[in-house]
Design an enzyme around this catalytic site. Structure first.
Site, PDB file in Angstrom:
ATOM      1  NE  ARG A 180       6.580   2.369   0.720  1.00 24.75           N
ATOM      2  CZ  ARG A 180       5.457   3.100   0.760  1.00 24.75           C
ATOM      3  NH1 ARG A 180       4.678   3.194  -0.286  1.00 24.75           N
ATOM      4  NH2 ARG A 180       5.133   3.762   1.846  1.00 24.75           N
ATOM      5  CB  THR A 220      -3.217   6.833   0.872  1.00 21.85           C
ATOM      6  OG1 THR A 220      -2.350   7.920   1.205  1.00 21.85           O
ATOM      7  CG2 THR A 220      -4.245   7.362  -0.116  1.00 21.85           C
ATOM      8  NE  ARG A 259       2.968   5.668   6.651  1.00 21.48           N
ATOM      9  CZ  ARG A 259       2.320   6.049   5.559  1.00 21.48           C
ATOM     10  NH1 ARG A 259       1.051   5.743   5.398  1.00 21.48           N
ATOM     11  NH2 ARG A 259       2.934   6.712   4.624  1.00 21.48           N
ATOM     12  CG  MET A 266       3.464  11.627   7.778  1.00 17.61           C
ATOM     13  SD  MET A 266       3.051   9.878   7.772  1.00 17.61           S
ATOM     14  CE  MET A 266       4.615   9.188   8.307  1.00 17.61           C
ATOM     15  CB  ALA A 292      -2.436  25.383  14.288  1.00 21.74           C
ATOM     16  CD  GLU A 293      -1.775  30.012  17.856  1.00 23.93           C
ATOM     17  OE1 GLU A 293      -1.273  28.871  17.867  1.00 23.93           O
ATOM     18  OE2 GLU A 293      -2.746  30.342  18.565  1.00 23.93           O
ATOM     19  CG  ASP A 329      -2.226  11.274  -2.253  1.00 21.49           C
ATOM     20  OD1 ASP A 329      -2.920  10.254  -2.056  1.00 21.49           O
ATOM     21  OD2 ASP A 329      -0.993  11.244  -2.327  1.00 21.49           O
ATOM     22  CG  ASP A 368      -0.185  11.063   2.134  1.00 22.64           C
ATOM     23  OD1 ASP A 368      -0.042  11.354   3.333  1.00 22.64           O
ATOM     24  OD2 ASP A 368       0.713  10.533   1.447  1.00 22.64           O
ATOM     25  CB  ALA A 413     -16.352  -4.547   4.221  1.00 16.08           C
ATOM     26  NE  ARG A 429       7.092  11.577  -0.007  1.00 13.49           N
ATOM     27  CZ  ARG A 429       7.292  10.640   0.909  1.00 13.49           C
ATOM     28  NH1 ARG A 429       8.112  10.877   1.904  1.00 13.49           N
ATOM     29  NH2 ARG A 429       6.701   9.477   0.826  1.00 13.49           N
ATOM     30  N   GLY A 449       1.667   2.242   1.443  1.00 15.31           N
ATOM     31  CA  GLY A 449       1.619   2.665   2.848  1.00 15.31           C
ATOM     32  C   GLY A 449       0.364   2.127   3.531  1.00 15.31           C
ATOM     33  CG  ASP A 473      -0.089   7.990  -6.024  1.00 19.88           C
ATOM     34  OD1 ASP A 473       0.495   7.341  -5.133  1.00 19.88           O
ATOM     35  OD2 ASP A 473       0.318   9.089  -6.435  1.00 19.88           O
ATOM     36  N   GLY A 474       0.439   4.630  -6.109  1.00 14.53           N
ATOM     37  CA  GLY A 474       1.388   3.633  -6.623  1.00 14.53           C
ATOM     38  C   GLY A 474       0.686   2.299  -6.833  1.00 14.53           C
TER      39      GLY A 474
HETATM   40  P1  ADP Z   1       1.070   3.741  -2.477  1.00 16.11           P
HETATM   41  O1  ADP Z   1       0.155   2.749  -3.086  1.00 16.11           O
HETATM   42  O2  ADP Z   1       0.793   3.970  -1.030  1.00 16.11           O
HETATM   43  O3  ADP Z   1       1.167   5.022  -3.295  1.00 16.11           O
HETATM   44  P2  ADP Z   1       3.724   2.910  -3.517  1.00 16.11           P
HETATM   45  O4  ADP Z   1       3.920   4.119  -4.359  1.00 16.11           O
HETATM   46  O5  ADP Z   1       4.877   2.407  -2.746  1.00 16.11           O
HETATM   47  O6  ADP Z   1       2.555   3.098  -2.433  1.00 16.11           O
HETATM   48  O7  ADP Z   1       3.208   1.739  -4.467  1.00 16.11           O
HETATM   49  C1  ADP Z   1       2.879   0.476  -3.947  1.00 16.11           C
HETATM   50  C2  ADP Z   1       3.331  -0.603  -4.888  1.00 16.11           C
HETATM   51  O8  ADP Z   1       2.629  -0.498  -6.133  1.00 16.11           O
HETATM   52  C3  ADP Z   1       4.788  -0.572  -5.293  1.00 16.11           C
HETATM   53  O9  ADP Z   1       5.638  -1.105  -4.312  1.00 16.11           O
HETATM   54  C4  ADP Z   1       4.770  -1.430  -6.540  1.00 16.11           C
HETATM   55  O10 ADP Z   1       4.733  -2.804  -6.201  1.00 16.11           O
HETATM   56  C5  ADP Z   1       3.430  -1.055  -7.175  1.00 16.11           C
HETATM   57  N1  ADP Z   1       3.641  -0.067  -8.236  1.00 16.11           N
HETATM   58  C6  ADP Z   1       3.874   1.257  -8.125  1.00 16.11           C
HETATM   59  N2  ADP Z   1       4.098   1.811  -9.339  1.00 16.11           N
HETATM   60  C7  ADP Z   1       4.020   0.809 -10.252  1.00 16.11           C
HETATM   61  C8  ADP Z   1       4.180   0.700 -11.662  1.00 16.11           C
HETATM   62  N3  ADP Z   1       4.469   1.769 -12.417  1.00 16.11           N
HETATM   63  N4  ADP Z   1       4.022  -0.512 -12.233  1.00 16.11           N
HETATM   64  C9  ADP Z   1       3.724  -1.588 -11.488  1.00 16.11           C
HETATM   65  N5  ADP Z   1       3.595  -1.570 -10.159  1.00 16.11           N
HETATM   66  C10 ADP Z   1       3.727  -0.393  -9.526  1.00 16.11           C
END
Ligand code: ADP
Length: 328
Positions: free
Chosen positions: A76, A130, A260, A174, A191-192, A134, A132, A26, A176, A15, A107-108
């Protein structure tokens, strides 16, 4: 011993978040200042696989510090999760002698970086980007502060109309799994009530809070709902509340993707600059598989392994307590 790093690439993935451009700037300029050849990878891991890698100079990041989104684009990419995809990505980096990689994402993105770095031994530094907020190891992630500012600007406007018509508004924000945006927005907008994924708030509790407000002549009320709340999104919660509490005309607003975008706040521009600067300095020192983040007001490293596995409960307890006290 310091490694002899000559070529470094930077990418944004997952994201997008405001402040990513300040961070790219930078990274690129700190690298160039230190005599490194800098490269930008377009569209995150997808660009690594499709060889969409471009050289970057100091001017290529001019006039971007104030822009939301990411000039490198993001994507993604499912193919990066496969062994073949990773191998292709590595070959494309190897062909350019790239020996260091800075990844900006959530985290992805970090999970991908963790697998990639371990498999091929390439030096990787992660930057938490991100809205979020998180990730463990950084009190603030890039984009989080700007997203809150965007939310409260919208709520201020909704408050004007809510107050004129004696309305009850449910506003979905946003997050989740993370109620960070919701909680800070609730405090900053007065906010209340706020419903968070991390915290059980029964409908009984919410309704009695709204009843107290109505009985003390509140002319309007605003309830912020995190998209990940267990009772569903703002439409679901509004419907359930309306069945039992019909004092006000009830309306719902989903803020969605506007959270975003937008020009990054000063906080996110400075955070992006600090983390980008630190990421290159870490690579030059020989660090790898680390995330640079903000703790207190200091930039600190946390291993990517730890950032991914440690629990991230980031809701400030005093803010949680205040949501009840300050909304009477
Ligand atoms: P974010 O980084 O914002 O959490 P995503 O969860 O969509 O977003 O992850 C971004 C990208 O990271 C994914 O589209 C994928 O290319 C890569 N990715 C996520 N999980 C894995 C994984 N287990 N192994 C390899 N690449 C990953």
């Amino acid at each position: 011993m310091k490694p002899n790093i000559k070529n470094i690439a930077v990418l944004t993935s997952g994201g997008d978040a405001p402040g990513m451009n300040a961070c790219i700037r930078a990274v690129v300029r700190t690298g160039i200042y230190n005599g490194i050849n800098m490269f930008g990878v377009l569209q995150g891991y997808q660009g690594l696989i499709s060889n969409n890698i471009i050289p970057m100079d100091a001017r290529s990041v001019s006039n971007i510090i104030h822009l939301g989104g990411t000039i490198l684009k993001t994507a993604r990419c499912l193919e990066f999760k496969t062994e073949e995809g990773m191998e292709l990505a590595f070959q494309n980096l190897k062909a350019r002698d790239i020996d260091g990689l800075v990844v900006i994402g959530g985290d992805g993105t970090f999970t991908g970086a963790q697998r990639f770095g371990k498999k091929f031994g390439i030096r990787v530094i992660g930057i938490p980007g991100t809205i979020d907020n998180d990730l463990y190891g950084s009190d603030f992630t890039l984009g989080y502060d700007t997203a809150i500012n965007t939310v409260i600007e919208a709520i201020d406007k909704i408050r004007d109309t809510a107050d004129s018509h004696d309305r009850l508004f449910f506003i979905e924000v946003m997050g989740r799994d993370s109620g960070c945006i919701a909680l800070r927005s609730a405090i900053a907008s007065g906010a209340e009530a706020v419903l968070l994924p991390e915290k059980e708030t029964s409908l009984d509790e919410l309704i009695s809070q709204l009843e107290v407000g109505a009985s003390t002549k509140k002319s309007s009320s605003i309830v912020i709902v995190s998209e990940g709340h267990k009772d569903g999104g703002a439409y679901d919660v509004a419907k359930k509340v309306k069945e039992r509490f019909n004092h006000y005309d009830t309306k719902v607003t989903i803020l969605g993707h506007l959270q975003r975008g937008g020009s990054p706040s000063s906080f996110d521009r400075i955070l992006g600059s600090r983390l980008g600067f630190a990421a290159i300095n870490e690579l030059l020192k020989g660090s790898t598989m680390q995330m640079v983040g903000l703790r207190g007001n200091d930039v600190k490293t946390t291993s990517i392994d730890e950032a991914l596995t440690r629990h991230t409960f980031k809701l400030e307890s005093d803010l949680l307590e205040m949501t009840k006290v300050l909304s009477i």
